[in-house]
Scaffold this motif. Structure first.
Motif, PDB file in Angstrom:
ATOM      1  N   ARG A   5     -11.341-151.689 -52.659  1.00  0.00           N
ATOM      2  CA  ARG A   5     -12.274-150.561 -52.616  1.00  0.00           C
ATOM      3  C   ARG A   5     -12.057-149.711 -53.868  1.00  0.00           C
ATOM      4  O   ARG A   5     -10.959-149.249 -54.124  1.00  0.00           O
ATOM      5  N   VAL A   6     -13.136-149.506 -54.632  1.00  0.00           N
ATOM      6  CA  VAL A   6     -13.020-148.832 -55.920  1.00  0.00           C
ATOM      7  C   VAL A   6     -13.796-147.527 -55.907  1.00  0.00           C
ATOM      8  O   VAL A   6     -14.946-147.474 -55.466  1.00  0.00           O
ATOM      9  N   GLY A   7     -13.157-146.470 -56.380  1.00  0.00           N
ATOM     10  CA  GLY A   7     -13.795-145.171 -56.558  1.00  0.00           C
ATOM     11  C   GLY A   7     -13.857-144.841 -58.040  1.00  0.00           C
ATOM     12  O   GLY A   7     -12.913-145.127 -58.781  1.00  0.00           O
ATOM     13  N   PHE A   8     -14.959-144.265 -58.465  1.00  0.00           N
ATOM     14  CA  PHE A   8     -15.159-143.917 -59.870  1.00  0.00           C
ATOM     15  C   PHE A   8     -15.179-142.403 -60.038  1.00  0.00           C
ATOM     16  O   PHE A   8     -15.903-141.712 -59.331  1.00  0.00           O
ATOM     17  N   VAL A   9     -14.401-141.914 -60.968  1.00  0.00           N
ATOM     18  CA  VAL A   9     -14.432-140.507 -61.353  1.00  0.00           C
ATOM     19  C   VAL A   9     -14.936-140.496 -62.790  1.00  0.00           C
ATOM     20  O   VAL A   9     -14.245-140.922 -63.708  1.00  0.00           O
ATOM     21  N   GLY A  10     -16.166-140.044 -62.944  1.00  0.00           N
ATOM     22  CA  GLY A  10     -16.869-140.120 -64.215  1.00  0.00           C
ATOM     23  C   GLY A  10     -17.793-141.328 -64.178  1.00  0.00           C
ATOM     24  O   GLY A  10     -17.336-142.453 -64.014  1.00  0.00           O
ATOM     25  N   ALA A  11     -19.097-141.093 -64.247  1.00  0.00           N
ATOM     26  CA  ALA A  11     -20.067-142.178 -64.092  1.00  0.00           C
ATOM     27  C   ALA A  11     -20.875-142.439 -65.363  1.00  0.00           C
ATOM     28  O   ALA A  11     -21.864-143.145 -65.325  1.00  0.00           O
ATOM     29  N   MET A  31     -16.863-147.742 -53.470  1.00  0.00           N
ATOM     30  CA  MET A  31     -16.778-146.819 -52.328  1.00  0.00           C
ATOM     31  C   MET A  31     -17.351-145.445 -52.655  1.00  0.00           C
ATOM     32  O   MET A  31     -17.965-144.819 -51.807  1.00  0.00           O
ATOM     33  N   ALA A  32     -17.101-144.961 -53.868  1.00  0.00           N
ATOM     34  CA  ALA A  32     -17.487-143.599 -54.213  1.00  0.00           C
ATOM     35  C   ALA A  32     -17.681-143.470 -55.713  1.00  0.00           C
ATOM     36  O   ALA A  32     -17.008-144.139 -56.499  1.00  0.00           O
ATOM     37  N   ILE A  33     -18.614-142.597 -56.064  1.00  0.00           N
ATOM     38  CA  ILE A  33     -18.880-142.295 -57.468  1.00  0.00           C
ATOM     39  C   ILE A  33     -18.924-140.778 -57.599  1.00  0.00           C
ATOM     40  O   ILE A  33     -19.711-140.115 -56.925  1.00  0.00           O
ATOM     41  N   CYS A  34     -18.074-140.251 -58.454  1.00  0.00           N
ATOM     42  CA  CYS A  34     -17.995-138.812 -58.655  1.00  0.00           C
ATOM     43  C   CYS A  34     -18.294-138.498 -60.121  1.00  0.00           C
ATOM     44  O   CYS A  34     -17.731-139.106 -61.025  1.00  0.00           O
ATOM     45  N   ASP A  35     -19.207-137.565 -60.333  1.00  0.00           N
ATOM     46  CA  ASP A  35     -19.539-137.123 -61.681  1.00  0.00           C
ATOM     47  C   ASP A  35     -19.916-135.644 -61.596  1.00  0.00           C
ATOM     48  O   ASP A  35     -20.468-135.207 -60.578  1.00  0.00           O
ATOM     49  N   ILE A  36     -19.639-134.890 -62.635  1.00  0.00           N
ATOM     50  CA  ILE A  36     -19.966-133.459 -62.602  1.00  0.00           C
ATOM     51  C   ILE A  36     -21.472-133.220 -62.579  1.00  0.00           C
ATOM     52  O   ILE A  36     -21.922-132.166 -62.173  1.00  0.00           O
ATOM     53  N   HIS A  37     -22.242-134.234 -62.976  1.00  0.00           N
ATOM     54  CA  HIS A  37     -23.699-134.135 -62.936  1.00  0.00           C
ATOM     55  C   HIS A  37     -24.202-134.802 -61.656  1.00  0.00           C
ATOM     56  O   HIS A  37     -24.108-136.027 -61.511  1.00  0.00           O
ATOM     57  N   SER A  51     -20.728-143.665 -51.989  1.00  0.00           N
ATOM     58  CA  SER A  51     -21.139-142.278 -51.777  1.00  0.00           C
ATOM     59  C   SER A  51     -21.079-141.519 -53.094  1.00  0.00           C
ATOM     60  O   SER A  51     -20.240-141.818 -53.943  1.00  0.00           O
ATOM     61  N   ALA A  52     -21.946-140.532 -53.245  1.00  0.00           N
ATOM     62  CA  ALA A  52     -22.013-139.731 -54.472  1.00  0.00           C
ATOM     63  C   ALA A  52     -21.352-138.376 -54.261  1.00  0.00           C
ATOM     64  O   ALA A  52     -21.549-137.742 -53.228  1.00  0.00           O
ATOM     65  N   TYR A  53     -20.569-137.951 -55.254  1.00  0.00           N
ATOM     66  CA  TYR A  53     -19.881-136.666 -55.206  1.00  0.00           C
ATOM     67  C   TYR A  53     -19.906-135.998 -56.577  1.00  0.00           C
ATOM     68  O   TYR A  53     -20.023-136.670 -57.602  1.00  0.00           O
ATOM     69  N   THR A  54     -19.758-134.687 -56.578  1.00  0.00           N
ATOM     70  CA  THR A  54     -19.612-133.941 -57.830  1.00  0.00           C
ATOM     71  C   THR A  54     -18.214-133.334 -57.940  1.00  0.00           C
ATOM     72  O   THR A  54     -17.880-132.743 -58.954  1.00  0.00           O
ATOM     73  N   ASN A  55     -17.414-133.487 -56.903  1.00  0.00           N
ATOM     74  CA  ASN A  55     -16.087-132.899 -56.867  1.00  0.00           C
ATOM     75  C   ASN A  55     -15.152-133.861 -56.142  1.00  0.00           C
ATOM     76  O   ASN A  55     -15.415-134.216 -54.993  1.00  0.00           O
ATOM     77  N   VAL A  56     -14.079-134.274 -56.770  1.00  0.00           N
ATOM     78  CA  VAL A  56     -13.174-135.241 -56.138  1.00  0.00           C
ATOM     79  C   VAL A  56     -12.515-134.690 -54.878  1.00  0.00           C
ATOM     80  O   VAL A  56     -12.142-135.451 -54.005  1.00  0.00           O
ATOM     81  N   ASP A  57     -12.381-133.394 -54.762  1.00  0.00           N
ATOM     82  CA  ASP A  57     -11.765-132.808 -53.569  1.00  0.00           C
ATOM     83  C   ASP A  57     -12.637-132.968 -52.337  1.00  0.00           C
ATOM     84  O   ASP A  57     -12.142-132.999 -51.223  1.00  0.00           O
TER      85      ASP A  57
END
Length: 73
Positions: A5-11, A31-37, A51-57
């Motif tokens: 399962r892979v999560g990305f911080v920065g897309a 599993m997840a993609i997180c980007d400030i935009h 899942s899409a996120y803008t904040n890793v927390d």
């Protein structure tokens, strides 16, 4: 053995290449993609899954990832 399962911080940038390869790998799952935009994370999640996120927390799926990719522009 289950999928990795892979999560990305920065897309942006090189993450596009990583997302393409992970999404084609039978032994891996995005599993997840997180980007400030927000628009970027939503678009990439729609295209590659997860899942899409803008904040890793705030990303519970990021915490479930067994591997991570950290990209910056």
């Amino acid at each position: 053995m289950g999928k990795v399962r892979v999560g990305f911080v920065g897309a942006g940038g090189i993450a596009n290449v990583h997302l393409q390869h992970v999404s084609k790998n039978e032994m891996a799952e995005v599993m997840a993609i997180c980007d400030i935009h927000k628009e970027t994370s939503l678009q990439k999640a729609k295209e590659y899954g997860g899942s899409a996120y803008t904040n890793v927390d705030g990303g519970t799926e990021i915490n479930k990832a067994s591997n991570g990719s950290f990209s910056s522009k």
